[in-house]
Enzyme design. Sequence first.
Site, PDB file in Angstrom:
ATOM      1  N   SER A  66      56.128  -2.837 -28.199  1.00 42.76           N
ATOM      2  CA  SER A  66      56.520  -1.936 -26.894  1.00 42.76           C
ATOM      3  C   SER A  66      57.912  -1.014 -27.091  1.00 42.76           C
ATOM      4  O   SER A  66      57.933  -0.272 -27.989  1.00 42.76           O
ATOM      5  CB  SER A  66      56.787  -2.923 -25.729  1.00 42.76           C
ATOM      6  N   ASP A 286      53.016   1.210 -21.206  1.00 43.03           N
ATOM      7  CA  ASP A 286      52.819   0.198 -20.189  1.00 43.03           C
ATOM      8  C   ASP A 286      54.158   0.146 -19.162  1.00 43.03           C
ATOM      9  O   ASP A 286      53.948  -0.694 -17.877  1.00 43.03           O
ATOM     10  CB  ASP A 286      52.560  -1.331 -20.412  1.00 43.03           C
ATOM     11  N   GLU A 376      58.202  -4.751 -12.143  1.00 47.21           N
ATOM     12  CA  GLU A 376      59.429  -5.275 -12.479  1.00 47.21           C
ATOM     13  C   GLU A 376      60.399  -3.686 -12.057  1.00 47.21           C
ATOM     14  O   GLU A 376      59.899  -2.739 -12.349  1.00 47.21           O
ATOM     15  CB  GLU A 376      59.543  -5.581 -13.660  1.00 47.21           C
ATOM     16  N   ALA A 377      61.640  -4.208 -12.091  1.00 51.73           N
ATOM     17  CA  ALA A 377      62.788  -2.964 -11.945  1.00 51.73           C
ATOM     18  C   ALA A 377      62.745  -2.207 -13.283  1.00 51.73           C
ATOM     19  O   ALA A 377      62.715  -1.009 -13.038  1.00 51.73           O
ATOM     20  CB  ALA A 377      64.065  -3.441 -11.852  1.00 51.73           C
ATOM     21  N   ASN A 378      62.152  -2.870 -14.611  1.00 57.77           N
ATOM     22  CA  ASN A 378      62.296  -1.735 -15.418  1.00 57.77           C
ATOM     23  C   ASN A 378      60.876  -0.871 -15.745  1.00 57.77           C
ATOM     24  O   ASN A 378      60.975  -0.272 -16.509  1.00 57.77           O
ATOM     25  CB  ASN A 378      62.291  -2.588 -16.813  1.00 57.77           C
ATOM     26  N   PRO A 502      68.417 -17.101 -19.489  1.00 57.00           N
ATOM     27  CA  PRO A 502      68.286 -16.816 -21.088  1.00 57.00           C
ATOM     28  C   PRO A 502      67.073 -15.865 -20.898  1.00 57.00           C
ATOM     29  O   PRO A 502      66.135 -15.912 -20.416  1.00 57.00           O
ATOM     30  CB  PRO A 502      67.687 -18.113 -21.501  1.00 57.00           C
ATOM     31  N   SER A 503      67.242 -15.086 -22.151  1.00 50.13           N
ATOM     32  CA  SER A 503      66.081 -13.948 -22.416  1.00 50.13           C
ATOM     33  C   SER A 503      64.844 -14.675 -22.824  1.00 50.13           C
ATOM     34  O   SER A 503      65.068 -15.403 -23.672  1.00 50.13           O
ATOM     35  CB  SER A 503      66.567 -12.752 -23.175  1.00 50.13           C
ATOM     36  N   THR A 505      62.941 -12.851 -24.435  1.00 54.47           N
ATOM     37  CA  THR A 505      62.319 -11.840 -25.596  1.00 54.47           C
ATOM     38  C   THR A 505      63.432 -11.759 -26.822  1.00 54.47           C
ATOM     39  O   THR A 505      63.227 -11.246 -27.755  1.00 54.47           O
ATOM     40  CB  THR A 505      61.933 -10.773 -25.406  1.00 54.47           C
TER      41      THR A 505
HETATM   42  P1  NG1 Z   1      63.534 -10.822 -21.102  1.00 52.13           P
HETATM   43  O1  NG1 Z   1      64.095 -10.750 -22.600  1.00 52.13           O
HETATM   44  O2  NG1 Z   1      63.024 -12.215 -20.724  1.00 52.13           O
HETATM   45  O3  NG1 Z   1      64.667 -10.448 -20.132  1.00 52.13           O
HETATM   46  C1  NG1 Z   1      62.201  -8.413 -20.921  1.00 52.13           C
HETATM   47  C2  NG1 Z   1      62.583  -7.897 -19.488  1.00 52.13           C
HETATM   48  C3  NG1 Z   1      61.390  -8.507 -18.822  1.00 52.13           C
HETATM   49  C4  NG1 Z   1      59.956  -8.243 -19.360  1.00 52.13           C
HETATM   50  C5  NG1 Z   1      59.712  -8.728 -20.652  1.00 52.13           C
HETATM   51  C6  NG1 Z   1      58.621  -8.462 -21.591  1.00 52.13           C
HETATM   52  C7  NG1 Z   1      64.557  -7.186 -18.363  1.00 52.13           C
HETATM   53  C8  NG1 Z   1      65.546  -7.981 -17.799  1.00 52.13           C
HETATM   54  N1  NG1 Z   1      63.800  -8.188 -18.918  1.00 52.13           N
HETATM   55  O4  NG1 Z   1      62.413 -10.009 -20.789  1.00 52.13           O
HETATM   56  O5  NG1 Z   1      61.291  -7.842 -17.484  1.00 52.13           O
HETATM   57  O6  NG1 Z   1      59.589  -6.910 -19.256  1.00 52.13           O
HETATM   58  O7  NG1 Z   1      61.093  -8.202 -21.441  1.00 52.13           O
HETATM   59  O8  NG1 Z   1      58.727  -7.243 -22.164  1.00 52.13           O
HETATM   60  O9  NG1 Z   1      63.895  -6.190 -18.187  1.00 52.13           O
HETATM   61 ZN    ZN Z   2      55.842  -1.822 -23.028  1.00 49.62          ZN
END
Ligand code: NG1
Ligand code: ZN
EC number: 5.4.2.3
Length: 548
Positions: A66, A286, A376-378, A502-503, A505
């Site tokens: 991605s 995406d 998602e905001a992103n 916690p993230s 990813t």
């Molecule tokens: P994590 O790393 O869990 O914050 C990020 C994005 C998610 C989602 C995933 C999958 C932010 C803050 N977090 O997740 O919205 O898109 O990656 O790609 O944007």
């Molecule tokens: Zn993507």
Amino acid sequence: MPIPPAVAKFADLHPKPAHVRFQYGTAGFRTVASVLDSVLFRVGVLAALRSKKLDGKTIGVMVTASHNPEQDNGVKLVDPRGEMLDTSWEGHATVLSNAQTTDDFINELDKFVQAAKIDLSKPARVVYGRDTRPSGASLVAALEDGFKALGAEARDAGVTTTPILHYLVRAINTKGTKDSYGDDSEEGYFLKLSAAYKKLVATRQTPSPLIIDCANGVGAPIAARLVEHLGDSMPLILENTSITTPGALNNACGADYVKTSQKLPPSLDGRLQPGQRGCSLDGDADRLMYFYLDERSQFHMLDGDKIAALVAAFVVELVKTAGLQSQVKVGVVQTAYANGASTKYLSERLPVRCVPTGVKHLHHAAEHYNIGVYFEANGHGTVLFSPATQETLRDYQPSTPAQSTALEHLRSLNQLINQTVGDALSDMLLVEVVLAHKAYSGLEWDSLYVDLPNRLVKVVVADRNQFKTEDAERQLISPPGLQQKINELVRRYDGGRSFVRPSGTEDVVRVYAEASSRAQADELAFRVGGLVYDFCGGNPTTRPKEFI
Ligand code: NG1
Ligand code: ZN
């Protein structure tokens, strides 16, 4: 039935590197490409097993990382209706990927096949694709060995976008049924989207040209094909299309760059004219971010929240005009990262739910509405029409010409919008449809509400697994006592809001903060960041200097 000997033979060709631990997270497996060979092989085996378990239904496999940098790669599985892999299999994927030797792998596989009661004599079918990353071809070869090991019937979708791969999975599995999703080819995808778009804008003026930042990724060749299908109905200018230039992918461009830096990609300087609309895709197309420059050449970002607001209001209006408001309930799903101003705007108009981060949570929550809008905001998101609503739209008898037109629009939107996953190109056409219908410029769209200034910060901690949350990730329950300290800080800021999670990813903890002014939002984020760092016993010499 025992595991066929071919599996061990092929597994020997793809040894797991020592000292690496893999995890199937919210985005599948994702890490630096050079360690992923064994993972790809094993995912190939797992995809074949998933298909066998589901009686030979076609399973999708997408090789992509991605918006990550070019040296990363990853892989995720797609279930038969084009949706993310069932969560109950994520853990199995993790276990299989971490078996150290071929023997360990075969043992784990054997246990899994028994426990999940998989009949190995069933057929297996898969379809797979990859983005433009240079590591893609060799990783796909490892994946194909996984398919061969179990004799799966495999179809190569080539270099394509994540949403097209999801489309193909659904189209293949519904072919010839009453739920047929479209022709199971890339061409089928373009025809479906472009026909729906042309219908929706038939009575509207041709829009002014839109610039698309393709992130130097797979969105570039795919958008070029979309351009051919749209013809004169939509003037598109493709930028950042260098898919063979080493290091160019997602580098200072693309949807993630725009969202995190809140800036125009430097490569669009001088290209995007004041007042003109631009948008950025990410590396697998995406995610979508829109933007424009005002007359003083100030950059304004229109993120996933702004897209949700624009689209949800339009859908609600169409439902009302069609006379369907008592039968079709529209709702919105967001995460805690949604800007507070967007949540306020939307909540005043329709039901809004907040769910934990990760597309699968948003998607599932959106399925509970008749029409569920999730973003998602992103910039990742889509609009789901429930099966019952699709029937309603098919059977409904409008009683006035206005109702009939609105009904036709809703039917076309159902065709235009990817029902399987967020799709930057489909979402872009959706945005363009709404802008054309409302005769909005970027500025007018932007004025629906004013974003609260916000800041996202990463904190590197010793162990992010000690961070546990509840209330859709808005409250920390562990480490104990930290949430209380965050609350005390937040109270001191006008319009303040902050949360820590916690993230899923990256090996970091994320801190989000919002307040009524930019300086206050930054300060709050850095203060909370400092709090998290100190609370978790971070080394004082590596404490980021901006943490207050
Ligand atoms: P994590 O790393 O869990 O914050 C990020 C994005 C998610 C989602 C995933 C999958 C932010 C803050 N977090 O997740 O919205 O898109 O990656 O790609 O944007
Ligand atoms: Zn993507």
